[in-house]
Design a protein around this motif. Structure first.
Motif, PDB file in Angstrom:
ATOM      1  N   PRO A  93       0.828  -1.211   0.000  1.00 19.92           N
ATOM      2  CA  PRO A  93       0.000   0.000   0.000  1.00 19.92           C
ATOM      3  C   PRO A  93       0.862   1.262   0.000  1.00 19.92           C
ATOM      4  O   PRO A  93       1.806   1.386   0.781  1.00 19.92           O
ATOM      5  CB  PRO A  93      -0.791  -0.130   1.304  1.00 19.92           C
ATOM      6  CG  PRO A  93      -0.850  -1.594   1.569  1.00 19.92           C
ATOM      7  CD  PRO A  93       0.464  -2.138   1.088  1.00 19.92           C
ATOM      8  N   GLY A  94       0.562   2.161  -0.925  1.00 16.39           N
ATOM      9  CA  GLY A  94       1.285   3.418  -1.013  1.00 16.39           C
ATOM     10  C   GLY A  94       2.585   3.349  -1.786  1.00 16.39           C
ATOM     11  O   GLY A  94       3.256   4.369  -1.959  1.00 16.39           O
ATOM     12  N   SER A  95       2.980   2.163  -2.255  1.00 18.12           N
ATOM     13  CA  SER A  95       4.219   2.012  -3.020  1.00 18.12           C
ATOM     14  C   SER A  95       3.912   1.930  -4.504  1.00 18.12           C
ATOM     15  O   SER A  95       2.855   1.439  -4.903  1.00 18.12           O
ATOM     16  CB  SER A  95       4.960   0.738  -2.589  1.00 18.12           C
ATOM     17  OG  SER A  95       5.338   0.809  -1.237  1.00 18.12           O
ATOM     18  N   PRO A  96       4.809   2.403  -5.358  1.00 21.72           N
ATOM     19  CA  PRO A  96       4.600   2.299  -6.805  1.00 21.72           C
ATOM     20  C   PRO A  96       4.670   0.843  -7.252  1.00 21.72           C
ATOM     21  O   PRO A  96       5.212  -0.013  -6.537  1.00 21.72           O
ATOM     22  CB  PRO A  96       5.754   3.125  -7.386  1.00 21.72           C
ATOM     23  CG  PRO A  96       6.806   3.082  -6.340  1.00 21.72           C
ATOM     24  CD  PRO A  96       6.087   3.058  -5.032  1.00 21.72           C
ATOM     25  N   PRO A  97       4.126   0.529  -8.418  1.00 20.26           N
ATOM     26  CA  PRO A  97       4.201  -0.844  -8.937  1.00 20.26           C
ATOM     27  C   PRO A  97       5.645  -1.328  -9.005  1.00 20.26           C
ATOM     28  O   PRO A  97       6.556  -0.556  -9.349  1.00 20.26           O
ATOM     29  CB  PRO A  97       3.576  -0.725 -10.326  1.00 20.26           C
ATOM     30  CG  PRO A  97       2.687   0.468 -10.248  1.00 20.26           C
ATOM     31  CD  PRO A  97       3.382   1.423  -9.334  1.00 20.26           C
ATOM     32  N   TYR A  98       5.837  -2.586  -8.677  1.00 25.32           N
ATOM     33  CA  TYR A  98       7.178  -3.162  -8.619  1.00 25.32           C
ATOM     34  C   TYR A  98       7.075  -4.631  -9.012  1.00 25.32           C
ATOM     35  O   TYR A  98       6.126  -5.310  -8.637  1.00 25.32           O
ATOM     36  CB  TYR A  98       7.726  -3.037  -7.197  1.00 25.32           C
ATOM     37  CG  TYR A  98       9.206  -3.285  -7.037  1.00 25.32           C
ATOM     38  CD1 TYR A  98      10.129  -2.264  -7.229  1.00 25.32           C
ATOM     39  CD2 TYR A  98       9.687  -4.543  -6.666  1.00 25.32           C
ATOM     40  CE1 TYR A  98      11.499  -2.477  -7.059  1.00 25.32           C
ATOM     41  CE2 TYR A  98      11.045  -4.760  -6.487  1.00 25.32           C
ATOM     42  CZ  TYR A  98      11.951  -3.728  -6.691  1.00 25.32           C
ATOM     43  OH  TYR A  98      13.297  -3.939  -6.529  1.00 25.32           O
ATOM     44  N   THR A  99       8.052  -5.093  -9.778  1.00 26.79           N
ATOM     45  CA  THR A  99       8.090  -6.491 -10.182  1.00 26.79           C
ATOM     46  C   THR A  99       9.371  -7.130  -9.681  1.00 26.79           C
ATOM     47  O   THR A  99      10.459  -6.595  -9.888  1.00 26.79           O
ATOM     48  CB  THR A  99       8.024  -6.622 -11.717  1.00 26.79           C
ATOM     49  OG1 THR A  99       6.749  -6.172 -12.166  1.00 26.79           O
ATOM     50  CG2 THR A  99       8.220  -8.065 -12.155  1.00 26.79           C
ATOM     51  N   ILE A 100       9.238  -8.262  -9.010  1.00 26.47           N
ATOM     52  CA  ILE A 100      10.403  -9.044  -8.601  1.00 26.47           C
ATOM     53  C   ILE A 100      10.699 -10.060  -9.691  1.00 26.47           C
ATOM     54  O   ILE A 100       9.788 -10.708 -10.221  1.00 26.47           O
ATOM     55  CB  ILE A 100      10.142  -9.753  -7.257  1.00 26.47           C
ATOM     56  CG1 ILE A 100      10.029  -8.711  -6.137  1.00 26.47           C
ATOM     57  CG2 ILE A 100      11.244 -10.762  -6.943  1.00 26.47           C
ATOM     58  CD1 ILE A 100       9.668  -9.289  -4.791  1.00 26.47           C
ATOM     59  N   VAL A 101      11.968 -10.185 -10.056  1.00 25.12           N
ATOM     60  CA  VAL A 101      12.366 -11.197 -11.027  1.00 25.12           C
ATOM     61  C   VAL A 101      13.072 -12.322 -10.277  1.00 25.12           C
ATOM     62  O   VAL A 101      13.914 -12.089  -9.411  1.00 25.12           O
ATOM     63  CB  VAL A 101      13.250 -10.618 -12.141  1.00 25.12           C
ATOM     64  CG1 VAL A 101      12.426  -9.683 -13.016  1.00 25.12           C
ATOM     65  CG2 VAL A 101      14.473  -9.886 -11.600  1.00 25.12           C
ATOM     66  N   GLY A 122      14.206 -14.758  -5.566  1.00 25.69           N
ATOM     67  CA  GLY A 122      14.280 -13.424  -6.139  1.00 25.69           C
ATOM     68  C   GLY A 122      15.709 -12.952  -6.267  1.00 25.69           C
ATOM     69  O   GLY A 122      16.528 -13.156  -5.360  1.00 25.69           O
ATOM     70  N   VAL A 123      16.019 -12.325  -7.400  1.00 27.92           N
ATOM     71  CA  VAL A 123      17.371 -11.794  -7.604  1.00 27.92           C
ATOM     72  C   VAL A 123      17.366 -10.289  -7.832  1.00 27.92           C
ATOM     73  O   VAL A 123      18.412  -9.644  -7.744  1.00 27.92           O
ATOM     74  CB  VAL A 123      18.080 -12.492  -8.789  1.00 27.92           C
ATOM     75  CG1 VAL A 123      18.289 -13.960  -8.500  1.00 27.92           C
ATOM     76  CG2 VAL A 123      17.309 -12.308 -10.087  1.00 27.92           C
ATOM     77  N   GLY A 124      16.199  -9.718  -8.149  1.00 29.00           N
ATOM     78  CA  GLY A 124      16.166  -8.291  -8.417  1.00 29.00           C
ATOM     79  C   GLY A 124      14.756  -7.795  -8.642  1.00 29.00           C
ATOM     80  O   GLY A 124      13.771  -8.540  -8.504  1.00 29.00           O
ATOM     81  N   GLY A 125      14.661  -6.520  -8.994  1.00 32.40           N
ATOM     82  CA  GLY A 125      13.362  -5.907  -9.208  1.00 32.40           C
ATOM     83  C   GLY A 125      13.373  -4.973 -10.400  1.00 32.40           C
ATOM     84  O   GLY A 125      14.433  -4.517 -10.848  1.00 32.40           O
ATOM     85  N   ILE A 126      12.187  -4.702 -10.912  1.00 36.24           N
ATOM     86  CA  ILE A 126      12.008  -3.782 -12.033  1.00 36.24           C
ATOM     87  C   ILE A 126      10.936  -2.773 -11.638  1.00 36.24           C
ATOM     88  O   ILE A 126       9.884  -3.143 -11.103  1.00 36.24           O
ATOM     89  CB  ILE A 126      11.579  -4.534 -13.311  1.00 36.24           C
ATOM     90  CG1 ILE A 126      12.658  -5.545 -13.720  1.00 36.24           C
ATOM     91  CG2 ILE A 126      11.305  -3.562 -14.449  1.00 36.24           C
ATOM     92  CD1 ILE A 126      12.260  -6.423 -14.902  1.00 36.24           C
ATOM     93  N   MET A 127      11.190  -1.508 -11.919  1.00 34.28           N
ATOM     94  CA  MET A 127      10.216  -0.470 -11.611  1.00 34.28           C
ATOM     95  C   MET A 127      10.308   0.640 -12.647  1.00 34.28           C
ATOM     96  O   MET A 127      11.328   0.807 -13.321  1.00 34.28           O
ATOM     97  CB  MET A 127      10.455   0.097 -10.210  1.00 34.28           C
ATOM     98  CG  MET A 127      11.796   0.795 -10.038  1.00 34.28           C
ATOM     99  SD  MET A 127      12.086   1.406  -8.351  1.00 34.28           S
ATOM    100  CE  MET A 127      10.877   2.736  -8.271  1.00 34.28           C
ATOM    101  N   ASP A 128       9.222   1.379 -12.792  1.00 36.10           N
ATOM    102  CA  ASP A 128       9.253   2.563 -13.645  1.00 36.10           C
ATOM    103  C   ASP A 128      10.108   3.634 -12.983  1.00 36.10           C
ATOM    104  O   ASP A 128      10.168   3.747 -11.757  1.00 36.10           O
ATOM    105  CB  ASP A 128       7.832   3.103 -13.861  1.00 36.10           C
ATOM    106  CG  ASP A 128       7.028   2.248 -14.826  1.00 36.10           C
ATOM    107  OD1 ASP A 128       7.611   1.766 -15.814  1.00 36.10           O
ATOM    108  OD2 ASP A 128       5.824   2.053 -14.588  1.00 36.10           O
TER     109      ASP A 128
END
Length: 257
Positions: free
Chosen positions: A39-47, A53-59
């Protein structure tokens, strides 16, 4: 006070098209993308590589774009105390771009830069460390490479802050010296003064794949660019250096061609 050496343990892509980047790296590296939401965080994708999990992707955040930021990969170095680590970076001539801040359920992080201006993150995680994986495990990060303006001073900085030690020093002729470094064991990366064609210092991360030629073809088939390679490097591994479709630099490493 003596402390255990610390290195990168999480990697994050800030990009201009998160969904397109997810599809690209899933196709090239074989990562499994998993949405992560708080809640309150921007969209985030864990790869994930397998079930880890090794990392994340975000705008790219708006303030990052306004400062001239471009799509790029960044690394997180583990901190036992994020506040003390950020203060240490500042005292050693680095910059604190964002003071330590809590991410609920994740940990306390800070955005900093070394004295040569290369940005990285500090993270004091809430949970325990994950067990290490073998260096060449597919989908994980197998090498860390710093292109900088003064590798000797850069090494002194990272050594003083995170306990890194020197490995082999390699003379690369006109390209200068390539200095391997370790963080409590075998070498995990290298650093060198950047060539003129690289506009600014940065960290480049090598993602492990099983066969370099097939991986290079996947880069091109999914809209990326192969800038250099395939090339064999000391130790017998093969690498390619690339750009993803949004312009972020990355590299791939494989044990065979």
């Amino acid at each position: 006070m003596p402390f255990s050496p610390r290195s990168f343990f999480w990697y994050e892509l800030m990009t201009s098209d998160m969904k397109a980047a997810e599809a690209f790296y899933s196709g090239v590296v074989g990562w499994r993308a998993e949405p992560w939401a708080k809640p309150g965080s921007p969209p985030y994708t864990i790869v994930n590589a397998g079930d880890r999990g090794v990392g994340g992707i975000m705008d790219m955040p708006e303030e990052y774009c306004q400062s001239g930021g471009q799509p790029a990969w960044f690394g997180y170095i583990r901190a036992d105390d994020a506040d003390a680590a950020a203060e240490g970076v500042k005292k050693a001539g680095g910059t604190v771009h964002r003071p330590p801040t809590d991410i609920p359920g994740v940990g306390r992080f800070s955005i900093v830069a070394d004295p040569q201006g290369v940005t990285f993150m500090l993270l004091q995680p809430d949970g325990p460390d994950q067990p290490p994986v073998p260096a060449a495990t597919p989908g994980h990060i197998g090498w860390h490479e710093l292109y900088t303006t003064d590798w000797q001073k850069a090494f002194d900085f990272y050594s003083s802050q995170f306990g890194w030690t020197k490995g082999e020093t390699m003379d690369m002729g006109e390209m200068g010296v390539y200095q391997l470094f370790a963080a409590g064991g075998e070498p995990v990366g290298g650093m060198m003064n950047k060539p003129e064609q690289i506009p600014a210092p940065f960290w480049q991360f090598y993602f492990n794949v099983t066969a370099i030629d097939k991986a290079a073809e996947r880069v091109k088939a999914n809209g990326g660019q192969v800038l250099m390679g395939p090339m064999e490097v000391p130790g017998g591994a093969w690498i390619v250096q690339c750009l993803d479709p949004q312009g972020a630099a990355f590299a791939l490493s494989a044990p065979k061609r």
